[in-house]
Design a protein around this motif. Sequence first.
Motif, PDB file in Angstrom:
ATOM      1  N   THR A 113       0.833  -1.206   0.000  1.00  0.00           N
ATOM      2  CA  THR A 113       0.000   0.000   0.000  1.00  0.00           C
ATOM      3  C   THR A 113       0.865   1.252   0.000  1.00  0.00           C
ATOM      4  N   LEU A 114       1.877   1.273   0.867  1.00  0.00           N
ATOM      5  CA  LEU A 114       2.755   2.438   0.948  1.00  0.00           C
ATOM      6  C   LEU A 114       3.601   2.583  -0.307  1.00  0.00           C
ATOM      7  N   ARG A 115       4.182   1.475  -0.774  1.00  0.00           N
ATOM      8  CA  ARG A 115       5.037   1.514  -1.973  1.00  0.00           C
ATOM      9  C   ARG A 115       4.274   2.039  -3.184  1.00  0.00           C
ATOM     10  N   ASP A 116       3.054   1.538  -3.384  1.00  0.00           N
ATOM     11  CA  ASP A 116       2.257   1.977  -4.532  1.00  0.00           C
ATOM     12  C   ASP A 116       1.907   3.455  -4.432  1.00  0.00           C
ATOM     13  N   ASP A 117       1.644   3.929  -3.216  1.00  0.00           N
ATOM     14  CA  ASP A 117       1.298   5.337  -3.039  1.00  0.00           C
ATOM     15  C   ASP A 117       2.503   6.231  -3.321  1.00  0.00           C
ATOM     16  N   ILE A 118       3.686   5.806  -2.892  1.00  0.00           N
ATOM     17  CA  ILE A 118       4.910   6.568  -3.174  1.00  0.00           C
ATOM     18  C   ILE A 118       5.135   6.659  -4.678  1.00  0.00           C
ATOM     19  N   ALA A 119       4.972   5.533  -5.375  1.00  0.00           N
ATOM     20  CA  ALA A 119       5.177   5.512  -6.826  1.00  0.00           C
ATOM     21  C   ALA A 119       4.181   6.424  -7.536  1.00  0.00           C
ATOM     22  N   THR A 120       2.925   6.425  -7.077  1.00  0.00           N
ATOM     23  CA  THR A 120       1.906   7.286  -7.683  1.00  0.00           C
ATOM     24  C   THR A 120       2.237   8.758  -7.469  1.00  0.00           C
ATOM     25  N   HIS A 121       2.711   9.086  -6.276  1.00  0.00           N
ATOM     26  CA  HIS A 121       3.094  10.466  -5.962  1.00  0.00           C
ATOM     27  C   HIS A 121       4.215  10.944  -6.882  1.00  0.00           C
ATOM     28  N   GLU A 122       5.248  10.125  -7.047  1.00  0.00           N
ATOM     29  CA  GLU A 122       6.376  10.527  -7.887  1.00  0.00           C
ATOM     30  C   GLU A 122       5.979  10.587  -9.361  1.00  0.00           C
ATOM     31  N   ALA A 123       5.066   9.718  -9.779  1.00  0.00           N
ATOM     32  CA  ALA A 123       4.587   9.759 -11.165  1.00  0.00           C
ATOM     33  C   ALA A 123       3.867  11.075 -11.453  1.00  0.00           C
ATOM     34  N   GLU A 124       3.191  11.629 -10.451  1.00  0.00           N
ATOM     35  CA  GLU A 124       2.515  12.914 -10.654  1.00  0.00           C
ATOM     36  C   GLU A 124       3.525  14.048 -10.804  1.00  0.00           C
ATOM     37  N   HIS A 125       4.634  13.991 -10.061  1.00  0.00           N
ATOM     38  CA  HIS A 125       5.691  14.986 -10.261  1.00  0.00           C
ATOM     39  C   HIS A 125       6.200  14.933 -11.701  1.00  0.00           C
ATOM     40  N   LEU A 172       5.563  22.524  -5.938  1.00  0.00           N
ATOM     41  CA  LEU A 172       5.454  22.781  -4.503  1.00  0.00           C
ATOM     42  C   LEU A 172       3.999  22.754  -4.045  1.00  0.00           C
ATOM     43  N   ALA A 173       3.099  23.276  -4.881  1.00  0.00           N
ATOM     44  CA  ALA A 173       1.674  23.263  -4.537  1.00  0.00           C
ATOM     45  C   ALA A 173       1.150  21.832  -4.458  1.00  0.00           C
ATOM     46  N   PHE A 174       1.613  20.987  -5.360  1.00  0.00           N
ATOM     47  CA  PHE A 174       1.210  19.580  -5.327  1.00  0.00           C
ATOM     48  C   PHE A 174       1.668  18.922  -4.029  1.00  0.00           C
ATOM     49  N   ASP A 175       2.925  19.158  -3.637  1.00  0.00           N
ATOM     50  CA  ASP A 175       3.420  18.581  -2.391  1.00  0.00           C
ATOM     51  C   ASP A 175       2.645  19.101  -1.184  1.00  0.00           C
ATOM     52  N   ALA A 176       2.313  20.395  -1.200  1.00  0.00           N
ATOM     53  CA  ALA A 176       1.558  20.969  -0.085  1.00  0.00           C
ATOM     54  C   ALA A 176       0.173  20.334   0.020  1.00  0.00           C
ATOM     55  N   ALA A 177      -0.475  20.142  -1.125  1.00  0.00           N
ATOM     56  CA  ALA A 177      -1.796  19.509  -1.122  1.00  0.00           C
ATOM     57  C   ALA A 177      -1.701  18.060  -0.670  1.00  0.00           C
ATOM     58  N   GLU A 178      -0.650  17.365  -1.111  1.00  0.00           N
ATOM     59  CA  GLU A 178      -0.456  15.966  -0.724  1.00  0.00           C
ATOM     60  C   GLU A 178      -0.285  15.826   0.784  1.00  0.00           C
ATOM     61  N   SER A 179       0.420  16.765   1.400  1.00  0.00           N
ATOM     62  CA  SER A 179       0.671  16.669   2.838  1.00  0.00           C
ATOM     63  C   SER A 179      -0.628  16.719   3.641  1.00  0.00           C
ATOM     64  N   LYS A 180      -1.676  17.314   3.064  1.00  0.00           N
ATOM     65  CA  LYS A 180      -2.959  17.429   3.763  1.00  0.00           C
ATOM     66  C   LYS A 180      -3.856  16.212   3.553  1.00  0.00           C
ATOM     67  N   ARG A 181      -3.644  15.482   2.447  1.00  0.00           N
ATOM     68  CA  ARG A 181      -4.574  14.400   2.134  1.00  0.00           C
ATOM     69  C   ARG A 181      -3.962  13.011   2.203  1.00  0.00           C
ATOM     70  N   ILE A 182      -2.646  12.931   2.395  1.00  0.00           N
ATOM     71  CA  ILE A 182      -1.995  11.625   2.296  1.00  0.00           C
ATOM     72  C   ILE A 182      -2.438  10.667   3.394  1.00  0.00           C
ATOM     73  N   ASP A 183      -2.604  11.155   4.633  1.00  0.00           N
ATOM     74  CA  ASP A 183      -2.974  10.255   5.727  1.00  0.00           C
ATOM     75  C   ASP A 183      -4.333   9.608   5.479  1.00  0.00           C
ATOM     76  N   ALA A 184      -5.312  10.421   5.077  1.00  0.00           N
ATOM     77  CA  ALA A 184      -6.653   9.883   4.826  1.00  0.00           C
ATOM     78  C   ALA A 184      -6.639   8.922   3.641  1.00  0.00           C
ATOM     79  N   ARG A 185      -5.866   9.262   2.597  1.00  0.00           N
ATOM     80  CA  ARG A 185      -5.810   8.393   1.419  1.00  0.00           C
ATOM     81  C   ARG A 185      -5.165   7.052   1.747  1.00  0.00           C
ATOM     82  N   LEU A 186      -4.061   7.090   2.490  1.00  0.00           N
ATOM     83  CA  LEU A 186      -3.390   5.847   2.851  1.00  0.00           C
ATOM     84  C   LEU A 186      -4.276   4.977   3.740  1.00  0.00           C
ATOM     85  N   LYS A 187      -4.991   5.608   4.670  1.00  0.00           N
ATOM     86  CA  LYS A 187      -5.891   4.837   5.539  1.00  0.00           C
ATOM     87  C   LYS A 187      -6.983   4.163   4.714  1.00  0.00           C
TER      88      LYS A 187
END
Length: 200
Positions: A113-125, A172-187
């Motif tokens: 779950t964590l690995r796939d989420d990391i890969a998705t995040h970097e793919a968006e960058h 930077l805006a993408f990273d800022a938005a991710e920091s607010k939603r990552i916990d809920a998405r991972l859960k």
Amino acid sequence: MKRSLVLCIVFGALSAGPALSGEIREHTTYFMVSGKSFDELNRQLGMKGPDIGGGDRHAGSTEVSFKSDTSYKAVPGGCRIGQARVKLDLRTTLPRWSAPSNSTRETRVLWKTLRDDIATHEAEHAHIAKSWLKRIEDKIRSLPAEANCSLMESRANAEIRAMIKHHDADQLAFDAAESKRIDARLKRKLDENMSRLAAR
């Protein structure tokens, strides 16, 4: 007249130049983590993940590099863009775990779950960088001729610097938005994956 422009901005590593035809190269490298529990794996990410500045380790990273050579062509009454070649290099770093035989199924699901989420995040960058490559191309194509090639070069370089600042702000805006939603998405993803595991 041929010129090269290199700009460096802190987002992984970023340099940029005028673009008329894009070439994209992508490369992925991995760093190994070890452990049999999720807590151990999480600590490994903090110890071995890429350092993109400030001394903080990250679970993954994407290094973006725009490089180009541009020519300027004298025309009656002035100068215009001749040809420009640009390369977008994307170097992604992701974690990899070789699960020991005594790791639990739950730990394997947590890791996936964590690995796939990391890969998705970097793919968006990477996607953001690709979209800005196209915008830079379109902008340089649309530049009108200037009175001479020195002015044409200055105009092109100024436009690129401005667009790179916008690109950097988008990242930077993408990273800022991710920091607010990552916990809920991972859960949510973890609950879904654990439910599938329990149903087997």
